[in-house]
Design a protein around this motif. Structure first.
Motif, PDB file in Angstrom:
ATOM      1  N   ALA A 194       0.926  -0.944  -0.056  1.00 36.45           N
ATOM      2  CA  ALA A 194       0.057  -0.055   0.087  1.00 36.45           C
ATOM      3  C   ALA A 194       0.954   1.171  -0.179  1.00 36.45           C
ATOM      4  CB  ALA A 194      -0.850   0.028   1.250  1.00 36.45           C
ATOM      5  N   HIS A 195       0.414   2.123  -1.063  1.00 37.27           N
ATOM      6  CA  HIS A 195       1.325   3.479  -0.945  1.00 37.27           C
ATOM      7  C   HIS A 195       0.414   4.607  -0.352  1.00 37.27           C
ATOM      8  CE1 HIS A 195       3.438   0.897  -3.874  1.00 37.27           C
ATOM      9  NE2 HIS A 195       4.358   1.552  -4.088  1.00 37.27           N
ATOM     10  N   LEU A 196       0.952   4.984   0.648  1.00 34.42           N
ATOM     11  CA  LEU A 196       0.300   5.909   1.684  1.00 34.42           C
ATOM     12  C   LEU A 196       0.984   7.340   1.334  1.00 34.42           C
ATOM     13  CD1 LEU A 196      -0.644   3.633   4.568  1.00 34.42           C
ATOM     14  CD2 LEU A 196      -2.522   4.730   3.053  1.00 34.42           C
ATOM     15  N   GLN A 197       0.229   8.479   1.063  1.00 33.59           N
ATOM     16  CA  GLN A 197       0.509  10.025   1.131  1.00 33.59           C
ATOM     17  C   GLN A 197      -0.145  10.749   2.104  1.00 33.59           C
ATOM     18  OE1 GLN A 197       1.701  11.698  -2.690  1.00 33.59           O
ATOM     19  NE2 GLN A 197      -0.066  13.181  -2.321  1.00 33.59           N
ATOM     20  N   ALA A 198       0.408  11.221   3.038  1.00 32.73           N
ATOM     21  CA  ALA A 198      -0.023  12.372   4.022  1.00 32.73           C
ATOM     22  C   ALA A 198       0.377  13.614   3.703  1.00 32.73           C
ATOM     23  CB  ALA A 198       0.527  12.089   5.535  1.00 32.73           C
ATOM     24  N   GLU A 257       5.407  19.785   3.030  1.00 33.53           N
ATOM     25  CA  GLU A 257       4.009  19.334   3.461  1.00 33.53           C
ATOM     26  C   GLU A 257       3.583  17.994   2.981  1.00 33.53           C
ATOM     27  OE1 GLU A 257       3.556  21.814  -0.234  1.00 33.53           O
ATOM     28  OE2 GLU A 257       4.898  21.824   1.118  1.00 33.53           O
ATOM     29  N   THR A 258       4.284  17.254   2.363  1.00 32.31           N
ATOM     30  CA  THR A 258       3.760  15.956   1.830  1.00 32.31           C
ATOM     31  C   THR A 258       4.784  14.903   2.587  1.00 32.31           C
ATOM     32  OG1 THR A 258       2.795  16.887  -0.039  1.00 32.31           O
ATOM     33  CG2 THR A 258       3.310  14.583  -0.073  1.00 32.31           C
ATOM     34  N   LEU A 259       4.290  13.948   3.095  1.00 38.05           N
ATOM     35  CA  LEU A 259       5.118  12.481   3.436  1.00 38.05           C
ATOM     36  C   LEU A 259       4.504  11.403   2.877  1.00 38.05           C
ATOM     37  CD1 LEU A 259       7.686  11.922   5.114  1.00 38.05           C
ATOM     38  CD2 LEU A 259       6.022  11.593   7.016  1.00 38.05           C
ATOM     39  N   GLN A 260       5.403  10.509   2.071  1.00 39.60           N
ATOM     40  CA  GLN A 260       4.789   9.233   1.598  1.00 39.60           C
ATOM     41  C   GLN A 260       5.607   8.052   2.146  1.00 39.60           C
ATOM     42  OE1 GLN A 260       6.299  10.302  -2.488  1.00 39.60           O
ATOM     43  NE2 GLN A 260       4.232  11.139  -2.843  1.00 39.60           N
ATOM     44  N   PHE A 261       4.805   7.034   2.477  1.00 35.62           N
ATOM     45  CA  PHE A 261       5.426   5.843   3.090  1.00 35.62           C
ATOM     46  C   PHE A 261       4.610   4.585   2.561  1.00 35.62           C
ATOM     47  CE2 PHE A 261       2.201   7.329   5.758  1.00 35.62           C
ATOM     48  CZ  PHE A 261       1.486   6.186   6.463  1.00 35.62           C
ATOM     49  N   THR A 262       5.248   3.389   2.490  1.00 39.97           N
ATOM     50  CA  THR A 262       4.656   2.206   2.078  1.00 39.97           C
ATOM     51  C   THR A 262       4.547   1.404   3.141  1.00 39.97           C
ATOM     52  OG1 THR A 262       6.960   1.176   1.594  1.00 39.97           O
ATOM     53  CG2 THR A 262       6.018   2.334  -0.081  1.00 39.97           C
TER      54      THR A 262
END
Length: 426
Positions: A194-198, A257-262
């Motif tokens: 899953a690729h999640l973007q906050a 202002e963006t942080l992505q994690f898997t």
């Protein structure tokens, strides 16, 4: 005959006929006629959501009871109806029934779900319909007027402008593998990532940097539900990567202002439900503030067996091994932002309440190939390996029987036409 034989073989191999057709539909291949309209119809109005559900929800001719249907996490009940009605209607406000809301670059997305949870009738202990959960979404464009009427007032008061400039909008979205767009389908299989973007939309706010403070996965939208699985902990340590997973923050980040994690996907053992919700606590700091133990994004690198930060020095991640990063519940509050405002006028505005932290839930993430697929809860079936073995054994037996029959048919006519020469002594 050939089609029936093929379906029989396919059902043996796959444990059912649901995957034996070239095109899968909601209703599948049944002896019942297809309905003239979908079983669930959603109308996204300006201020409310209207859901119309056919009582023949599964297309089998067995009608569901309105009392078994609810909408959203707060289990909103349908409108009253009479027994002669063939549909059940829900009419709720966009912010009612626990509906979730997400903000994208182009739209406001309100999400909820229709739940069919059957209960035994009277004193019976059996059910003839399955539990089902239908995800529902309404997308509203952000850069256009939803109403056809005039927008009033035509001028905006100064105090309203100031408050809108200070408003922070947090979001947590499922993304495609290339991070280029939001994921269209929330379905996964075990082994998928899953690729999640906050993200935080700052508007005219001072430049900010976003951090994921804590994340937990549950079977329901309630973050305190049990069972649960912690993904991010200790103010930004992605602890899910410590286990048999490659979960990690993406470095470098595309924007402050963006942080992505898997996250390597999983399911909860000893539970037939196939939906998972992920709730994350997001927070911001001034963009020029150096990361520290309370504001960080750290991933565990298995090759080096060490923690590594997205930005900042490696020292800020050492506390991830200890499981204690600063005082529990103490993150940087608004006073830290006040010290960073460039002038007195800005400081005066900043004394108004500005939310710099938020909890956002994404879901449901739906797993395919599990006992709970299609929203069926409590169903049991033989293990896939056993079904596959039995299917292959049946295929081999049928094939050998077919070969023997063909050889027998060919041998009988041949024996009638053969003339054995007999020598006659002269």
């Amino acid at each position: 005959m050939g089609l029936s034989y093929g379906l029989f073989i396919c059902s043996l191999l796959l444990g059912g006929t649901g995957l034996c057709y070239s095109q899968t539909t909601w209703w599948g291949e049944t002896p019942y006629p297809l309905p003239s309209r979908p079983p669930v119809v959603v109308e996204c109005l300006e201020a409310q959501l209207v859901v119309t559900v056919s009582k023949d929800l599964f297309g089998t001719g067995k009608l569901v009871r309105p009392a078994d249907l609810t909408l959203g996490p707060e289990n909103c009940e349908p409108l009253g109806s009479v027994d002669t009605d063939d549909v059940v209607r829900f009419e709720v406000g966009l912010h009612e029934c626990g509906n979730g809301v997400q903000v994208t670059d182009s739209a406001l997305v309100y999400s909820t779900f229709l739940l069919h949870s059957p209960r035994p009738a009277e004193n019976l202990s059996i059910l003839r319909t399955n539990r089902a959960e239908v995800p529902i979404e309404c997308h509203y464009p952000r850069h256009s007027n939803v109403s056809s009427q005039a927008i009033l007032p035509t001028w905006v008061p100064f105090r309203t402008t100031v408050l809108s400039e200070e408003k922070l909008v947090f979001s947590l979205r499922l993304m495609e593998e290339d991070w280029g767009s939001e994921k269209r389908s929330p379905t996964f299989q075990l082994g998928d990532v899953a690729h999640l973007q906050a993200e935080v939309h700052t508007g005219s706010h001072v430049p900010l940097q976003l951090f994921v403070d804590h994340c937990v996965a549950t079977l329901t939208p309630a973050r305190n539900a049990s069972p649960h699985h912690t993904i991010v902990d200790f103010h930004g340590c992605l602890v899910d990567g410590l286990f048999d997973a490659s979960s990690a923050f993406k470095a470098p980040r595309p924007r402050p202002e963006t942080l992505q994690f898997t996250v390597d996907m999983f399911h909860f053992a000893n539970d037939s439900r196939n939906t998972v919700y992920i709730t994350c606590h997001l927070k911001v700091t001034p963009a020029d503030q150096a990361p520290d133990q309370l504001n960080k994004a750290c991933s565990f690198i298995k090759s080096t067996k060490r923690w590594f930060p997205v930005e900042g020095t490696a020292d800020i991640c050492r506390c991830c091994n200890k499981g204690s990063c600063g005082l529990a519940g103490h993150s940087r509050k608004l006073s830290h932002l006040e010290k960073r405002w460039p002038n007195s006028a800005s400081r005066a505005r900043n004394r108004r309440h500005v939310t710099e932290e938020a909890e956002i839930t994404v879901g449901p993430l739906i797993f395919l190939g599990k006992a709970g697929d299609g929203g069926v809860e409590g169903s049991t079936s033989p293990p896939t390996s056993v079904m596959l073995g039995l299917g292959l054994a049946m295929v081999v037996s049928l094939t050998l029987a077919t070969i023997v029959l063909l050889l027998a048919r060919r041998h009988r006519p041949a024996s009638r036409s053969v003339i054995c020469p007999v020598s006659v002594p002269q």
